[in-house]
Design a protein around this motif. Structure first.
Motif, PDB file in Angstrom:
ATOM      1  N   MET A 280       0.809  -1.206   0.000  1.00  9.95           N
ATOM      2  CA  MET A 280       0.000   0.000   0.000  1.00  9.95           C
ATOM      3  C   MET A 280       0.852   1.270   0.000  1.00  9.95           C
ATOM      4  O   MET A 280       0.479   2.274  -0.586  1.00  9.95           O
ATOM      5  N   VAL A 281       1.989   1.250   0.697  1.00 11.56           N
ATOM      6  CA  VAL A 281       2.929   2.373   0.662  1.00 11.56           C
ATOM      7  C   VAL A 281       4.046   1.999  -0.292  1.00 11.56           C
ATOM      8  O   VAL A 281       4.792   1.064  -0.048  1.00 11.56           O
ATOM      9  N   LYS A 282       4.155   2.730  -1.391  1.00 10.70           N
ATOM     10  CA  LYS A 282       5.052   2.323  -2.464  1.00 10.70           C
ATOM     11  C   LYS A 282       6.513   2.661  -2.191  1.00 10.70           C
ATOM     12  O   LYS A 282       7.415   1.936  -2.593  1.00 10.70           O
ATOM     13  N   SER A 283       6.768   3.788  -1.539  1.00  9.45           N
ATOM     14  CA  SER A 283       8.142   4.231  -1.338  1.00  9.45           C
ATOM     15  C   SER A 283       8.609   3.879   0.061  1.00  9.45           C
ATOM     16  O   SER A 283       7.814   3.584   0.959  1.00  9.45           O
ATOM     17  N   ASP A 284       9.935   3.909   0.264  1.00  7.50           N
ATOM     18  CA  ASP A 284      10.490   3.636   1.580  1.00  7.50           C
ATOM     19  C   ASP A 284      10.192   4.770   2.554  1.00  7.50           C
ATOM     20  O   ASP A 284      10.061   4.558   3.749  1.00  7.50           O
ATOM     21  N   ARG A 285      10.119   5.984   2.042  1.00 11.94           N
ATOM     22  CA  ARG A 285       9.918   7.158   2.885  1.00 11.94           C
ATOM     23  C   ARG A 285       8.467   7.598   2.787  1.00 11.94           C
ATOM     24  O   ARG A 285       8.085   8.323   1.881  1.00 11.94           O
ATOM     25  N   PHE A 286       7.617   7.144   3.694  1.00  9.41           N
ATOM     26  CA  PHE A 286       6.222   7.529   3.614  1.00  9.41           C
ATOM     27  C   PHE A 286       6.025   8.925   4.214  1.00  9.41           C
ATOM     28  O   PHE A 286       6.844   9.415   4.987  1.00  9.41           O
ATOM     29  N   THR A 287       4.919   9.572   3.834  1.00  8.44           N
ATOM     30  CA  THR A 287       4.608  10.917   4.290  1.00  8.44           C
ATOM     31  C   THR A 287       3.181  10.955   4.819  1.00  8.44           C
ATOM     32  O   THR A 287       2.454   9.955   4.774  1.00  8.44           O
ATOM     33  N   ALA A 288       2.775  12.129   5.305  1.00 11.83           N
ATOM     34  CA  ALA A 288       1.415  12.286   5.813  1.00 11.83           C
ATOM     35  C   ALA A 288       0.381  12.003   4.734  1.00 11.83           C
ATOM     36  O   ALA A 288      -0.736  11.558   5.023  1.00 11.83           O
ATOM     37  N   GLU A 289       0.735  12.235   3.467  1.00 13.74           N
ATOM     38  CA  GLU A 289      -0.199  11.991   2.360  1.00 13.74           C
ATOM     39  C   GLU A 289      -0.550  10.510   2.243  1.00 13.74           C
ATOM     40  O   GLU A 289      -1.636  10.151   1.776  1.00 13.74           O
ATOM     41  N   ASP A 290       0.366   9.626   2.687  1.00  9.90           N
ATOM     42  CA  ASP A 290       0.089   8.193   2.609  1.00  9.90           C
ATOM     43  C   ASP A 290      -1.058   7.778   3.518  1.00  9.90           C
ATOM     44  O   ASP A 290      -1.672   6.730   3.303  1.00  9.90           O
ATOM     45  N   TYR A 291      -1.340   8.579   4.540  1.00  7.86           N
ATOM     46  CA  TYR A 291      -2.482   8.263   5.396  1.00  7.86           C
ATOM     47  C   TYR A 291      -3.792   8.336   4.618  1.00  7.86           C
ATOM     48  O   TYR A 291      -4.738   7.600   4.896  1.00  7.86           O
ATOM     49  N   ARG A 292      -3.859   9.260   3.647  1.00  4.08           N
ATOM     50  CA  ARG A 292      -5.072   9.358   2.824  1.00  4.08           C
ATOM     51  C   ARG A 292      -5.242   8.101   1.974  1.00  4.08           C
ATOM     52  O   ARG A 292      -6.349   7.594   1.799  1.00  4.08           O
ATOM     53  N   GLN A 293      -4.125   7.593   1.450  1.00  4.17           N
ATOM     54  CA  GLN A 293      -4.185   6.448   0.549  1.00  4.17           C
ATOM     55  C   GLN A 293      -4.407   5.128   1.288  1.00  4.17           C
ATOM     56  O   GLN A 293      -4.816   4.147   0.668  1.00  4.17           O
ATOM     57  N   THR A 294      -4.134   5.095   2.593  1.00  7.55           N
ATOM     58  CA  THR A 294      -4.195   3.827   3.340  1.00  7.55           C
ATOM     59  C   THR A 294      -5.289   3.858   4.397  1.00  7.55           C
ATOM     60  O   THR A 294      -6.376   3.322   4.193  1.00  7.55           O
ATOM     61  N   TRP A 295      -5.030   4.505   5.530  1.00  6.77           N
ATOM     62  CA  TRP A 295      -6.049   4.544   6.580  1.00  6.77           C
ATOM     63  C   TRP A 295      -7.280   5.316   6.137  1.00  6.77           C
ATOM     64  O   TRP A 295      -8.371   5.119   6.690  1.00  6.77           O
ATOM     65  N   GLY A 296      -7.138   6.207   5.143  1.00  6.09           N
ATOM     66  CA  GLY A 296      -8.298   6.927   4.627  1.00  6.09           C
ATOM     67  C   GLY A 296      -9.310   6.025   3.952  1.00  6.09           C
ATOM     68  O   GLY A 296     -10.472   6.404   3.770  1.00  6.09           O
ATOM     69  N   THR A 297      -8.893   4.818   3.560  1.00  9.04           N
ATOM     70  CA  THR A 297      -9.805   3.859   2.918  1.00  9.04           C
ATOM     71  C   THR A 297     -10.236   2.755   3.880  1.00  9.04           C
ATOM     72  O   THR A 297     -10.770   1.739   3.449  1.00  9.04           O
ATOM     73  N   LEU A 298      -9.990   2.958   5.169  1.00  9.42           N
ATOM     74  CA  LEU A 298     -10.230   1.902   6.156  1.00  9.42           C
ATOM     75  C   LEU A 298     -11.679   1.430   6.163  1.00  9.42           C
ATOM     76  O   LEU A 298     -11.956   0.234   6.273  1.00  9.42           O
ATOM     77  N   PHE A 299     -12.623   2.367   6.039  1.00 11.49           N
ATOM     78  CA  PHE A 299     -14.040   2.011   6.142  1.00 11.49           C
ATOM     79  C   PHE A 299     -14.704   1.823   4.783  1.00 11.49           C
ATOM     80  O   PHE A 299     -15.931   1.689   4.708  1.00 11.49           O
ATOM     81  N   ASP A 300     -13.917   1.826   3.721  1.00  9.88           N
ATOM     82  CA  ASP A 300     -14.483   1.564   2.399  1.00  9.88           C
ATOM     83  C   ASP A 300     -14.865   0.087   2.273  1.00  9.88           C
ATOM     84  O   ASP A 300     -14.161  -0.788   2.789  1.00  9.88           O
ATOM     85  N   ARG A 301     -15.930  -0.167   1.585  1.00  6.13           N
ATOM     86  CA  ARG A 301     -16.337  -1.545   1.318  1.00  6.13           C
ATOM     87  C   ARG A 301     -15.819  -1.939  -0.054  1.00  6.13           C
ATOM     88  O   ARG A 301     -16.179  -1.330  -1.067  1.00  6.13           O
ATOM     89  N   PRO A 302     -14.949  -2.932  -0.142  1.00  6.26           N
ATOM     90  CA  PRO A 302     -14.384  -3.311  -1.443  1.00  6.26           C
ATOM     91  C   PRO A 302     -15.457  -3.855  -2.374  1.00  6.26           C
ATOM     92  O   PRO A 302     -16.394  -4.532  -1.946  1.00  6.26           O
ATOM     93  N   GLU A 303     -15.291  -3.535  -3.650  1.00  9.67           N
ATOM     94  CA  GLU A 303     -16.266  -3.968  -4.648  1.00  9.67           C
ATOM     95  C   GLU A 303     -15.850  -5.286  -5.309  1.00  9.67           C
ATOM     96  O   GLU A 303     -16.654  -6.203  -5.440  1.00  9.67           O
ATOM     97  N   ASN A 304     -14.607  -5.376  -5.738  1.00  7.05           N
ATOM     98  CA  ASN A 304     -14.146  -6.564  -6.465  1.00  7.05           C
ATOM     99  C   ASN A 304     -13.652  -7.613  -5.475  1.00  7.05           C
ATOM    100  O   ASN A 304     -12.463  -7.708  -5.184  1.00  7.05           O
TER     101      ASN A 304
END
Length: 663
Positions: A280-304
């Motif tokens: 989920m985190v592509k680079s070695d050096r994660f930033t605050a923006e990675d929270y949007r891409q990861t924990w920000g999707t915590l409550f999403d219901r997957p479709e596929n």
């Protein structure tokens, strides 16, 4: 005031620490964190020009461009400019989605377009986090020579330039920015983690000073509280080797659904289609923006959620001992059963691992007759917490390591007689730990500390040792035979990560003992300080996130103080016992380094590569236990105060890490 000082333990220290922590937390957010959130609200999108026309937006001229991004979108920004003498007319902007539907259409008059500032176009509704492809049409309505010009980004990326330069029209991309909503995921993560750290420290203070709970009970609260901070602090797959270990745990979670761990016919593993990209985190050096891409999707219901095959290695090295993935695999199984997103699966896998580790350390502190503060402190080191709140299989290895060390210290130095039940527990612990990683077999040798007189003579002592060591050796050979054969029997070896170059072998070591020793010494001299810093937690995440040196120094000082005996507390370990433990520590250290020499280092390298500080945590515990003596003694009972100091220092460390994330 004097009565307050007397009624509230450690009042001056608590007051100063609380004031400093609150000031530092708000300073960290405003100085390091919030600017990063504001700056991340606008960024250039990738796209390509579909129009080769001249780019002065006069009457009837239209510029069209497609852009793509994986964002949560609040709108887009266009960068326009015009002649210094001004422009007339208007510019109409239309944005279409990938399916051709119109998202928004706006018309801007000349006076609404500010020179060299972006033109913001906000959508009626925020587009959710997904892969978006937008089609943008910009139509001009101005007289010749008084139109607007589009900006573009130079290839060098230094600055933007006008598309009209020296009467020559430049064919280049339109500079389009994306408007993101404020990074609410990062804001919630920041204040949630900071608040949880403060709450944990406050609860620990109340339990230790007013409820007078035992140190092992105190660790249950502190370990879970600080562990949860680290769980959310590092996004999914940001811990060392976490993506690979999560993949293996995912395999074993298939057992709960009646699926094979590895499908030999399909040559892969079954998984949900939405979980194919596990990193989920592509680079070695994660930033605050990675929270949007990861924990920000915590409550999403997957479709596929349909099951598909992902090509995989039939026998990865991590998967040789399934017990190490019991807790994380069960967490993933529960998450899949409940229909959680990928970040939700990571959350549950981490939570089950963390709970198992905290319970194991709770038992270890309760068992060990001395050095309880040492186990408490080592378990709360940043590197330990970083690993234990992850999906890495080191969680279970560390849990078994803490239990094994504590149990043999209890068996050797407590006054309780050894019963059949005690022998069975010791045998099981050795059997579980020995095959986890071959080097941890050394810790099974702690059973030799049991005095002969405690078991009733040499004959019974040898019988005890056979019960403890023979099954452990059998399990080691049963589980790790392939690895042992690979290390010992290989005449040549290639190092895949280095491009298939030759590597060191066990045979080379036996034939070149002097050079082997020189490599060990050179590694200790050149990398020793770095490994020490890593062991205390200076390098976290994928060893790319660094906390300040003074923070590491604080943990060093606290661990040294934790070795002090109480005024009337016995030392327990005699010189002979210490000599044996130090010998095991030496063997453990050399074996660990040699394993990385043979398994990871290219032939010809003057030092051993791939060593990390966390590999030596077990040696650190043994060394600290040996440092207890009657020279450095605490006059009073400093146990609770020291545990609170560890907890408070962790609360400050979490803020230092948050600064690093924002940076």
């Amino acid at each position: 005031m004097k009565k307050i000082f007397e009624r509230i333990p450690y009042f001056p220290w608590v007051a100063v620490a609380l004031i400093l922590w609150c000031c530092l937390s708000f300073f960290c957010f405003r100085k390091y964190y919030y600017p990063a959130l504001e700056e991340s609200s606008a960024a250039l999108l990738s796209g390509f020009s579909q129009d080769a026309a001249e780019y002065e937006l006069t009457e009837g001229k239209t510029y069209t461009q497609e852009v793509s991004c994986n964002e949560e979108l609040e709108g887009v920004m266009l960068y326009l400019t015009h002649y210094g003498r001004g422009a007339d007319g208007s510019v109409k902007v239309t944005v279409f989605s990938e399916d051709g539907s119109q998202l928004i259409q706006r018309e801007f008059m000349a006076y609404e377009i500010v020179e060299e500032e972006p033109l913001e176009i906000r959508f009626p509704e925020v587009l959710p986090l997904a892969e978006h492809v937008l089609k943008i049409e910009v139509e001009g309505n101005a007289t010749e020579g008084r139109g607007f010009f589009l900006w573009t980004s130079e290839l060098q990326g230094e600055k933007n330039q006008v598309l009209h330069l020296n009467e020559e029209k430049l064919a280049a991309k339109l500079s389009v920015g994306v408007l993101r909503p404020i990074n609410t995921a990062a804001v919630w993560i920041y204040w949630g983690i900071a608040g949880l750290a403060l709450l944990t420290a406050g609860l620990a203070y109340w339990l230790a000073c007013f409820k007078k709970v035992k140190i092992h009970t105190l660790f249950l609260v502190v370990g879970m509280g600080i562990g949860l901070c680290y769980l959310f602090l590092f996004p999914p797959s940001a811990a060392p080797d976490e993506g690979g270990h999560f993949s293996i745990a995912y395999r074993f979670s298939n057992i709960g659904f009646g699926l094979p761990v590895y499908d030999a016919q399909e040559k892969g593993m079954w998984m949900r289609e939405c979980d194919l990209d596990m990193q989920m985190v592509k680079s070695d050096r994660f930033t605050a923006e990675d929270y949007r891409q990861t924990w920000g999707t915590l409550f999403d219901r997957p479709e596929n959620t349909e099951l598909v095959i992902r090509k995989a290695n039939p026998n990865p090295g991590y998967a040789t001992y399934p017990i190490l993935y019991t807790f994380s695999a069960f967490g993933i199984f529960i998450g899949r059963l409940l229909g959680f997103s990928l970040s939700g699966l990571y959350l549950l896998a981490r939570l089950f691992n963390l709970t198992a580790f905290v319970m194991a350390v709770y038992g270890a502190i309760r068992w060990i007759p001395f050095g309880k503060r040492i186990l408490f402190g080592v378990a709360l080191l940043p590197i330990t917490m970083n690993m234990m709140a992850s999906c890495n299989y080191d969680v279970v290895i560390f849990a078994l390591m803490f239990l094994t060390i504590a149990y043999w210290m209890k068996m050797a130095f407590s006054d309780q007689p050894i019963r059949i039940r005690d022998m069975v527990i010791g045998c099981i612990l050795n059997m579980l730990l020995a095959p986890a990683k071959m080097v941890y077999t050394v810790l099974c040798g702690l059973c030799l500390l049991i005095p002969v007189k405690k078991v009733g003579g040499w004959k019974r002592w040898f019988m005890h040792m056979a019960v403890y060591l023979v099954p452990a050796a059998f399990m080691l050979l049963l589980i790790q035979m392939q690895s042992l054969t690979g290390y010992i029997g290989a005449e040549s070896k290639t190092i895949s990560w280095a491009g298939g170059v030759p590597g060191y072998t066990f045979g080379w070591v036996l034939q070149n003992i002097p050079e082997y020793i020189s490599i060990l010494v050179r590694t200790a001299l050149e990398s020793g300080s770095q490994l020490m810093n890593q062991m205390f937690g200076m390098a976290l995440g994928r060893l790319e996130l660094y906390i300040p040196y003074y923070c590491v120094l604080g943990y060093c000082m606290l661990l040294l103080v934790s070795t002090f005996c109480g005024k009337d507390e016995p030392v327990y370990m005699k010189n002979g016992n210490k000599a044996w433990v130090l010998f095991l520590t030496f063997v453990f250290t050399v074996w660990t380094a040699s394993g990385m020499l043979v398994g990871w280092t290219p032939l010809g390298s003057p030092v051993i590569l791939g060593l990390q500080g966390r590999y030596f945590i077990a040696g650190l515990i043994l060394l600290l236990l040996c440092m207890r003596n009657r020279i450095f003694v605490c006059r009073g009972n400093a146990e609770r105060g020291l545990c609170l100091a560890f907890t408070g220092w962790q609360a400050f460390t979490i803020l230092f890490i948050l600064m690093q994330v924002a940076g």
